[in-house]
Design an enzyme around this catalytic site. Structure first.
Site, PDB file in Angstrom:
ATOM      1  N   VAL A  11       0.973  -1.239   0.035  1.00 46.51           N
ATOM      2  CA  VAL A  11      -0.076  -0.015   0.097  1.00 46.51           C
ATOM      3  C   VAL A  11       0.860   1.236   0.105  1.00 46.51           C
ATOM      4  O   VAL A  11       0.601   2.021  -0.871  1.00 46.51           O
ATOM      5  CB  VAL A  11      -0.964   0.052   1.153  1.00 46.51           C
ATOM      6  CG1 VAL A  11      -1.867   1.086   1.141  1.00 46.51           C
ATOM      7  CG2 VAL A  11      -1.896  -1.136   1.258  1.00 46.51           C
ATOM      8  N   THR A 118      -5.709  -0.928   6.817  1.00 48.43           N
ATOM      9  CA  THR A 118      -7.247  -0.989   7.140  1.00 48.43           C
ATOM     10  C   THR A 118      -7.529  -0.832   8.732  1.00 48.43           C
ATOM     11  O   THR A 118      -6.793  -1.320   9.478  1.00 48.43           O
ATOM     12  CB  THR A 118      -7.150  -2.609   6.557  1.00 48.43           C
ATOM     13  OG1 THR A 118      -6.871  -2.664   5.255  1.00 48.43           O
ATOM     14  CG2 THR A 118      -8.631  -2.900   6.557  1.00 48.43           C
ATOM     15  N   GLU A 141      -7.825   1.443   0.591  1.00 47.27           N
ATOM     16  CA  GLU A 141      -7.179   0.938  -0.547  1.00 47.27           C
ATOM     17  C   GLU A 141      -7.949  -0.333  -0.954  1.00 47.27           C
ATOM     18  O   GLU A 141      -8.464  -1.198  -0.354  1.00 47.27           O
ATOM     19  CB  GLU A 141      -5.684   0.773  -0.383  1.00 47.27           C
ATOM     20  CG  GLU A 141      -5.339  -0.234   0.761  1.00 47.27           C
ATOM     21  CD  GLU A 141      -5.507  -1.772   0.556  1.00 47.27           C
ATOM     22  OE1 GLU A 141      -5.512  -2.188  -0.668  1.00 47.27           O
ATOM     23  OE2 GLU A 141      -5.245  -2.658   1.275  1.00 47.27           O
ATOM     24  N   LEU A 143      -6.335  -2.762  -3.374  1.00 47.42           N
ATOM     25  CA  LEU A 143      -5.158  -3.306  -4.104  1.00 47.42           C
ATOM     26  C   LEU A 143      -5.136  -4.671  -4.014  1.00 47.42           C
ATOM     27  O   LEU A 143      -5.298  -5.139  -2.941  1.00 47.42           O
ATOM     28  CB  LEU A 143      -3.948  -2.381  -3.593  1.00 47.42           C
ATOM     29  CG  LEU A 143      -3.975  -1.091  -3.528  1.00 47.42           C
ATOM     30  CD1 LEU A 143      -2.706  -0.570  -2.928  1.00 47.42           C
ATOM     31  CD2 LEU A 143      -4.354  -0.365  -5.000  1.00 47.42           C
ATOM     32  N   GLU A 145      -2.319  -7.702  -4.090  1.00 52.01           N
ATOM     33  CA  GLU A 145      -0.650  -7.968  -4.022  1.00 52.01           C
ATOM     34  C   GLU A 145      -0.182  -8.526  -5.181  1.00 52.01           C
ATOM     35  O   GLU A 145      -0.616  -9.401  -6.171  1.00 52.01           O
ATOM     36  CB  GLU A 145      -0.575  -9.262  -3.032  1.00 52.01           C
ATOM     37  CG  GLU A 145      -0.736  -8.941  -1.689  1.00 52.01           C
ATOM     38  CD  GLU A 145      -0.677  -9.727  -0.535  1.00 52.01           C
ATOM     39  OE1 GLU A 145      -0.058 -10.939  -1.122  1.00 52.01           O
ATOM     40  OE2 GLU A 145      -0.818  -9.758   0.587  1.00 52.01           O
ATOM     41  N   LYS A 203     -14.703  -0.650   3.197  1.00 51.88           N
ATOM     42  CA  LYS A 203     -13.386  -1.545   3.031  1.00 51.88           C
ATOM     43  C   LYS A 203     -13.762  -2.880   3.410  1.00 51.88           C
ATOM     44  O   LYS A 203     -13.500  -3.942   2.803  1.00 51.88           O
ATOM     45  CB  LYS A 203     -12.107  -0.939   3.908  1.00 51.88           C
ATOM     46  CG  LYS A 203     -11.097  -1.809   4.043  1.00 51.88           C
ATOM     47  CD  LYS A 203     -10.450  -2.010   2.656  1.00 51.88           C
ATOM     48  CE  LYS A 203      -9.042  -2.818   2.867  1.00 51.88           C
ATOM     49  NZ  LYS A 203      -8.271  -3.171   1.545  1.00 51.88           N
ATOM     50  N   ASN A 207     -14.023  -6.530   1.056  1.00 54.56           N
ATOM     51  CA  ASN A 207     -13.325  -7.804   1.197  1.00 54.56           C
ATOM     52  C   ASN A 207     -14.171  -8.920   1.691  1.00 54.56           C
ATOM     53  O   ASN A 207     -13.828 -10.246   1.362  1.00 54.56           O
ATOM     54  CB  ASN A 207     -12.080  -7.403   2.097  1.00 54.56           C
ATOM     55  CG  ASN A 207     -11.128  -6.847   1.416  1.00 54.56           C
ATOM     56  OD1 ASN A 207     -10.923  -6.730   0.166  1.00 54.56           O
ATOM     57  ND2 ASN A 207      -9.930  -6.334   1.956  1.00 54.56           N
ATOM     58  N   TYR A 248     -13.776 -14.513 -10.493  1.00 53.56           N
ATOM     59  CA  TYR A 248     -13.385 -14.605  -9.136  1.00 53.56           C
ATOM     60  C   TYR A 248     -14.335 -16.142  -8.565  1.00 53.56           C
ATOM     61  O   TYR A 248     -15.001 -16.137  -7.650  1.00 53.56           O
ATOM     62  CB  TYR A 248     -13.940 -13.557  -8.184  1.00 53.56           C
ATOM     63  CG  TYR A 248     -13.142 -13.143  -7.190  1.00 53.56           C
ATOM     64  CD1 TYR A 248     -11.823 -12.593  -7.347  1.00 53.56           C
ATOM     65  CD2 TYR A 248     -13.110 -13.351  -5.783  1.00 53.56           C
ATOM     66  CE1 TYR A 248     -10.922 -12.413  -6.372  1.00 53.56           C
ATOM     67  CE2 TYR A 248     -12.425 -13.161  -4.616  1.00 53.56           C
ATOM     68  CZ  TYR A 248     -11.083 -12.574  -4.961  1.00 53.56           C
ATOM     69  OH  TYR A 248     -10.290 -12.369  -3.969  1.00 53.56           O
ATOM     70  N   ASN A 250     -12.771 -19.454  -9.246  1.00 59.46           N
ATOM     71  CA  ASN A 250     -11.626 -20.689  -9.376  1.00 59.46           C
ATOM     72  C   ASN A 250     -11.621 -21.105  -8.003  1.00 59.46           C
ATOM     73  O   ASN A 250     -10.904 -20.599  -7.099  1.00 59.46           O
ATOM     74  CB  ASN A 250     -10.504 -20.100  -9.974  1.00 59.46           C
ATOM     75  CG  ASN A 250      -9.709 -21.425 -10.574  1.00 59.46           C
ATOM     76  OD1 ASN A 250     -10.224 -22.437 -10.892  1.00 59.46           O
ATOM     77  ND2 ASN A 250      -8.506 -20.855 -10.775  1.00 59.46           N
ATOM     78  N   CYS A 259      -5.265  -9.846   3.210  1.00 60.43           N
ATOM     79  CA  CYS A 259      -6.253  -9.158   3.701  1.00 60.43           C
ATOM     80  C   CYS A 259      -7.710  -9.684   4.223  1.00 60.43           C
ATOM     81  O   CYS A 259      -8.151  -9.625   4.912  1.00 60.43           O
ATOM     82  CB  CYS A 259      -6.738  -8.087   2.460  1.00 60.43           C
ATOM     83  SG  CYS A 259      -5.480  -6.941   2.156  1.00 60.43           S
ATOM     84  N   ASP A 263      -9.482  -9.180   7.435  1.00 57.53           N
ATOM     85  CA  ASP A 263     -10.705  -8.262   7.403  1.00 57.53           C
ATOM     86  C   ASP A 263     -12.132  -8.727   7.628  1.00 57.53           C
ATOM     87  O   ASP A 263     -12.849  -8.340   8.166  1.00 57.53           O
ATOM     88  CB  ASP A 263     -10.646  -7.824   5.963  1.00 57.53           C
ATOM     89  CG  ASP A 263      -9.617  -6.719   5.691  1.00 57.53           C
ATOM     90  OD1 ASP A 263      -8.777  -6.617   6.759  1.00 57.53           O
ATOM     91  OD2 ASP A 263      -9.312  -6.278   4.483  1.00 57.53           O
ATOM     92  N   LYS A 313      -0.633 -16.089  -4.772  1.00 60.25           N
ATOM     93  CA  LYS A 313      -1.152 -15.214  -5.901  1.00 60.25           C
ATOM     94  C   LYS A 313       0.190 -15.239  -6.616  1.00 60.25           C
ATOM     95  O   LYS A 313       1.163 -15.261  -6.068  1.00 60.25           O
ATOM     96  CB  LYS A 313      -1.572 -13.908  -5.524  1.00 60.25           C
ATOM     97  CG  LYS A 313      -2.838 -14.093  -4.759  1.00 60.25           C
ATOM     98  CD  LYS A 313      -3.249 -12.446  -4.152  1.00 60.25           C
ATOM     99  CE  LYS A 313      -4.453 -12.602  -3.318  1.00 60.25           C
ATOM    100  NZ  LYS A 313      -4.762 -11.159  -2.961  1.00 60.25           N
ATOM    101  N   ARG A 320       1.947 -14.645   3.798  1.00 59.87           N
ATOM    102  CA  ARG A 320       1.350 -14.373   5.163  1.00 59.87           C
ATOM    103  C   ARG A 320      -0.076 -15.039   5.198  1.00 59.87           C
ATOM    104  O   ARG A 320      -0.877 -14.637   4.264  1.00 59.87           O
ATOM    105  CB  ARG A 320       1.264 -13.032   5.562  1.00 59.87           C
ATOM    106  CG  ARG A 320       2.569 -12.295   5.603  1.00 59.87           C
ATOM    107  CD  ARG A 320       2.640 -10.902   5.909  1.00 59.87           C
ATOM    108  NE  ARG A 320       2.073 -10.097   4.871  1.00 59.87           N
ATOM    109  CZ  ARG A 320       2.037  -8.763   4.703  1.00 59.87           C
ATOM    110  NH1 ARG A 320       2.486  -8.192   5.861  1.00 59.87           N
ATOM    111  NH2 ARG A 320       1.744  -8.196   3.568  1.00 59.87           N
TER     112      ARG A 320
END
Length: 394
Positions: A11, A118, A141, A143, A145, A203, A207, A248, A250, A259, A263, A313, A320
């Site tokens: 970020v 966050t 944000e 975003l 990774e 936010k 998520n 989104y 798979n 995140c 979250d 990813k 993490r």
């Protein structure tokens, strides 16, 4: 405009580069090695766009460990430090944000502070009262990774919020949103200027919806695998409905990364006095999915299981909270030997698991190799590969 950015993770660094195209920007971090890499125009994180912009673009960007010296005359101070979920407190650990706030209050209390980390719903209003700082904005944000700078250059939306009842700060929120727009390549960008608490909810709910979608298609896959059905055909049939969409969707070993796990848990904690069933089920579903994956592996009676990549990813060096780590713990708890292939690791050991980065030796050592996402280098061991990756993406 002089801007200081506290924190140089995905970020912070992506925002620093975005803003340094047209402003004097100082990136602040507590790790000297990261500061040195940025000053030498090398990226401390894996992101192709960040690496390209640092190496080729003319940016007014410097990095330092001396936050106080750059905060004292900054116009905007962006806080983008980590806020990990504390499982003991059942809440985000916001201490890193507060350390920056204490230093800013000491050195330049008149600067406009923009929290990008966050945070829990209601945090900005509370911290404004506690620190007696009225000039705090919150800008969430959105975003990915490995694509952090790209998602700043081509944002889905820009959200900059101001404390309720402080209309004079709305102008600062609009000013900051214009700085983000100025650095972006995309021109037609939706901009929202809500109150801080609504922005915090945007936010966490955004998520959690993404986590819900992951959990939904994973549970569909669990059902299909248990019933001997073709998951791919079912998903394709469902997603032809334009209200659902072919994205989104798979199957995986569970949602992970930095995140979504934290979250969703934080939003669940914010629901402590609000009736709900769905939010709890999203968190629980992820645990169930990882247990199911582990039991599918155990049913094959392996002696040695190989873990192909800890990262969740593509184009990321971050593992993490990767879901595969919980699968590994279950397997080890059942007496299975687990070895890892992860080329980003320099050590031959990770959390007491052996790391084998000779790929041929890794393949030959394992009875089963499990991969959250398929790679072409695995195609010669398909007979002992377990993956739920159906579309080779996401």
């Amino acid at each position: 405009m002089k801007i200081a950015v506290a924190g140089t993770g995905y970020v912070g660094l992506s925002n620093a580069i975005l803003l340094a195209q047209h402003n004097e920007v100082y990136a602040v971090d507590i790790i000297q090695e990261k500061v040195d890499m940025i000053n030498n125009r090398k990226s401390p994180i894996v992101d192709k766009e960040i690496e390209e912009y640092l190496s080729k673009k003319t940016l007014s960007l410097k990095a330092t460990c001396d936050g106080e010296s750059v905060y004292k005359d900054a116009d905007f101070i962006i806080i983008s430090t980590p806020t990990n979920y504390d499982s003991v407190k059942n809440f985000f650990d916001t201490s890193s944000v507060e350390k920056v706030l204490e230093l800013v209050k000491k050195s330049n209390s008149k600067a406009t502070i923009v929290i990008k980390s966050t945070i829990p719903v209601g945090y900005t209003e509370r911290i404004k009262r506690e620190y007696k700082l009225d000039n705090i904005l919150f800008s969430p944000e959105f975003l990915r990774e490995g694509h952090a700078l790209y998602d700043n250059l081509y944002p889905s939306r820009i959200v900059v919020s101001y404390p309720k009842g402080h209309e004079e700060l709305k102008a600062k929120a609009i000013e900051f949103s214009n700085l983000l727009k100025q650095g972006a390549i995309k021109k037609d960008i939706d901009v929202l200027i809500p109150n801080c608490t609504e922005a915090e909810a945007i936010k966490l709910f955004a998520n959690t919806y993404l986590a819900l979608r992951v959990a939904y298609f994973n549970e569909l896959d669990t059902y299909a695998e248990m019933k001997g059905l073709n998951t791919k055909q079912i998903i394709e049939g469902i997603c032809l409905d334009p209200r659902i969409g072919d994205f989104y969707n798979n199957p995986s070993f569970g949602y992970g990364g930095y995140c979504l796990p934290k979250d969703t848990k934080q939003l669940l904690a914010n629901f402590n006095d609000v009736p709900q069933n769905l939010i709890r089920s999203i968190v629980d579903s992820n645990k169930t999915r990882k247990e199911f994956i582990a039991h599918q592996i155990l049913a094959k009676n392996p002696e040695t299981v190989g873990i192909y990549r800890l990262t969740m990813k593509a184009n990321s060096d971050n593992f993490r909270q990767s879901s595969i780590q919980d699968v590994m713990k279950i397997l080890r708890g059942e007496g299975i030997k687990v070895v890892i292939y992860e080329p980003t690791l320099k050590s031959d050991n990770f959390e007491k698991y052996a790391v084998i980065n000779d790929f041929d030796l890794f393949k030959n050592t394992c009875d089963i190799v499990i991969a959250n996402r398929f790679s072409e280098e695995l195609k010669d061991i398909k007979n002992k590969l377990y993956t739920r990756d159906l579309f080779s993406r996401d």
